[in-house]
Design a protein around this motif. Structure first.
Motif, mmCIF file in Angstrom:
data_model
loop_
_atom_site.group_PDB
_atom_site.id
_atom_site.type_symbol
_atom_site.label_atom_id
_atom_site.label_comp_id
_atom_site.label_asym_id
_atom_site.label_seq_id
_atom_site.Cartn_x
_atom_site.Cartn_y
_atom_site.Cartn_z
ATOM 1 N N ARG A 111 63.624 53.306 -12.565
ATOM 2 C CA ARG A 111 61.934 53.775 -12.721
ATOM 3 C C ARG A 111 61.392 52.684 -12.426
ATOM 4 O O ARG A 111 60.014 52.990 -11.792
ATOM 5 N N GLN A 112 61.247 51.209 -13.002
ATOM 6 C CA GLN A 112 60.730 49.885 -12.433
ATOM 7 C C GLN A 112 60.374 50.076 -10.978
ATOM 8 O O GLN A 112 59.707 50.228 -10.222
ATOM 9 N N ARG A 114 61.377 52.095 -9.041
ATOM 10 C CA ARG A 114 59.879 53.612 -7.691
ATOM 11 C C ARG A 114 58.944 53.470 -8.528
ATOM 12 O O ARG A 114 57.815 53.341 -8.052
ATOM 13 N N THR A 115 58.557 52.558 -9.684
ATOM 14 C CA THR A 115 57.514 52.259 -9.266
ATOM 15 C C THR A 115 56.763 51.397 -8.258
ATOM 16 O O THR A 115 55.311 50.958 -8.450
ATOM 17 N N ALA A 118 55.786 53.174 -5.488
ATOM 18 C CA ALA A 118 55.038 54.066 -5.760
ATOM 19 C C ALA A 118 53.698 53.248 -5.565
ATOM 20 O O ALA A 118 52.007 53.017 -5.096
ATOM 21 N N ASN A 119 53.194 51.613 -5.935
ATOM 22 C CA ASN A 119 52.744 51.092 -5.806
ATOM 23 C C ASN A 119 51.995 50.722 -4.018
ATOM 24 O O ASN A 119 50.975 50.397 -4.523
#
Length: 428
Positions: A111-112, A114-115, A118-119
Motif C-alpha cells: 500500500r505504501q 501504491r501511494t 499515486a503521488n
C-alpha cells in the motif's frame, strides 16, 4: 671233535611291503604337491578373498531446521517410512505468529508503494500549477513595468507625483519577487516529482524493491512454518530414535536416522599385498554370516579407498618411534551389490561378509578417472516449500493491490499416520 665255527646266516634283505608303502606315500606326496601347485597356479592365484568385510549404507540423520517443542512423533525404530511421510511435528505457534506479522508488513508495504505511484500524478499536477503561477507572475511584471513606464514619461510635466512614481516602482519590484517565487516553486515541484519518480521508475508495484524485501520476509516465515513438520527425505527404515514428546529441540539436533537398506554396499578390507591385482569392475562373490553359504551375493568392485584405515583413524599411529613393529595395513575396497539380490535377501548395516574377488581380468583401472555425473543421493521432498511460499506472497500482494484477491485453492490433505506419541495439548 671239530672246533670249526659255524658261519652266520646272510642278513635279511628287508620287507618288500614296507618299501612299497613308502614309495606309494612319497608318490602321493609328490602328486599332492604337484596338484596343489597346479591349483595355486591355475585357480587360487585368480582370486583374492577376505573375511574382513562389512555391510555399509547411508545413515540419513533427521534434524530440525528450526527449534521448537515436539508435539507428536509419527515413526519409531524399525518402522519403514516413505519419502515425504511426516516423522516429527513441532509446535507451529511461534512460526504462525511470525508469518502473520510478515504478511501484515508485506500488505502495508504494498500500500505504501501504491501511494508512491499515486503521488506521481499529484506531483505532476503541482508542477503544472506552479508553471501557471509563473505565467501569472510574468503578466503581473509586464503590467507593473508598463505602469512604471507611463508614470516615468509624465514626471517631467508634473502630471505624476513622486510618491505615485515610487508606488509604481514598488509594484514592479513586488511583481518580480512574485515571479522569482513562482519560478522557485516550479523548480521545487519538479524536484519533488523527480524524487518520487526515482522511487517508482522502471518497476511495478510487485517488483518494487521494498515489496520484494517484504516478500522475502514472508517467504522466510512461510518456510519456518512449514519446517515445523519434519518429513522423511527418502525411503528407508527408522533407527536411533532419540526424540521424545515435549522435548525442546534446537536446530540441527539429531532426532532419528533413516537407513535405506535397498541401497547398501560392502566395504571389504584387503591386505596391502592383495591389492596388486584388484581392479575396478572385477566380479565379486559374497556370503553373509546372516544367511550362511546357502545364499550367495554377486557384486563388482566399485572403488578402492584413498588410504588405509589407520591413516584416517582418530588417533593415527606414530611409526617414527623406537618401539616400531610392522603391522600389515588394509585398504577398504567398495563392492557394489545386485539390488535384486538385496531385495530377495535383505542385509543390515554392519553385518559381516566374506568376499572373494575374481582377479583374472586385469584390464580395469585401480583408480577412477571420471567425475560422477549424477548425485549420490537426492530428494525432492523440500522442493514444494518454495512453491507454497511464492503462492502465499502473490496472494498477499493481490489482496493489497486494490483488486480482488484470487480464490485460494484448497490444499490436498496429506495422509498423516497416527502418532506413536502426542502431547495432550497437541490440538491447540
Amino acid at each position: 671233535m671239530s672246533n670249526e665255527l659255524q658261519s652266520p646266516a646272510p642278513a635279511s634283505t628287508g620287507n618288500p611291503r614296507r618299501r612299497k608303502a613308502l614309495t606309494a606315500l612319497a608318490a602321493v606326496v609328490v602328486l599332492a604337491g604337484l596338484g596343489w601347485g597346479a591349483y595355486e597356479w591355475l585357480v587360487a592365484s585368480h582370486y583374492e578373498s577376505t573375511d574382513n568385510a562389512y555391510v555399509q549404507g547411508n545413515v540419513v540423520q533427521i534434524t530440525p531446521q528450526t527449534g521448537g517443542t515436539v508435539m507428536a512423533i509419527y515413526a519409531d525404530d524399525t518402522d519403514f517410512v516413505k519419502a515425504g511421510q511426516p516423522l516429527v511435528q513441532l509446535d507451529p505457534a511461534d512460526a504462525k505468529v511470525a508469518l502473520e506479522q510478515a504478511e501484515a508488513n508485506l500488505g502495508q508495504t504494498v500500500r505504501q508503494v501504491r501511494t508512491l505511484y499515486a503521488n506521481n500524478a499529484s506531483l505532476a499536477s503541482q508542477v503544472r500549477l506552479r508553471e501557471a503561477d509563473i505565467g501569472k507572475a510574468q503578466a503581473e511584471v509586464a503590467r507593473a513595468g508598463d505602469d512604471l513606464a507611463r508614470r516615468q514619461s509624465l514626471v517631467g510635466n508634473g502630471a505624476v507625483s513622486k510618491e505615485e512614481l515610487n508606488h509604481a516602482m514598488t509594484q514592479l519590484a513586488n511583481a518580480k519577487s512574485a515571479l522569482a517565487a513562482a519560478q522557485a516553486g516550479v523548480a521545487g515541484a519538479r524536484e519533488q516529482l523527480a524524487s518520487n519518480q526515482a522511487m517508482t521508475e522502471g518497476t511495478s508495484v510487485q517488483q518494487h524493491p521494498s515489496v520484494l524485501a517484504a516478500a522475502a520476509k514472508v517467504r522466510e516465515a512461510w518456510l519456518a512454518s512449514q519446517r515445523a513438520a519434519l518429513p522423511a527425505p527418502i525411503d528407508g527404515y527408522v533407527a536411533k530414535r532419540t526424540v521424545q514428546v515435549g522435548q525442546r529441540v534446537a536446530a540441527g539436533a539429531p532426532l532419528m536416522s533413516i537407513i535405506p537398506l535397498r541401497q547398501v554396499w560392502v566395504d571389504a578390507n584387503f591386505k596391502e599385498g592383495q591389492l596388486r591385482k584388484i581392479r575396478l569392475g572385477q566380479p565379486v562373490k559374497l556370503t553373509a554370516d546372516l544367511y550362511g553359504k546357502r545364499v550367495e551375493y554377486h557384486g563388482t568392485v566399485a572403488g578402492l579407498g584413498a588410504g588405509t584405515g589407520s591413516a584416517f583413524a582418530l588417533l593415527p599411529a606414530q611409526n617414527a618411534t623406537g618401539n616400531w613393529i610392522k603391522v600389515v595395513q588394509r585398504v577398504p575396497v567398495r563392492v557394489a551389490l545386485d539390488p535384486n539380490e538385496i531385495a530377495g535377501h535383505p542385509l543390515r548395516v554392519g553385518l559381516s561378509m566374506d568376499a572373494e574377488v575374481d582377479v583374472s581380468k586385469q584390464d580395469g583401472k585401480t583408480l577412477a578417472d571420471a567425475t560422477r555425473s549424477a548425485p549420490v543421493a537426492q530428494t525432492q521432498v523440500y522442493a514444494a516449500y518454495d512453491q507454497g511460499a511464492d503462492a502465499e506472497v502473490q496472494r498477499v500482494i493481490a489482496a493489497n493491490l486494490g483488486g480482488r484477491a484470487p480464490a485460494q485453492a484448497p490444499a490436498a490433505a496429506a495422509k498423516v499416520p497416527a502418532p506413536i506419541a502426542r502431547t495432550a495439548s497437541a490440538g491447540h
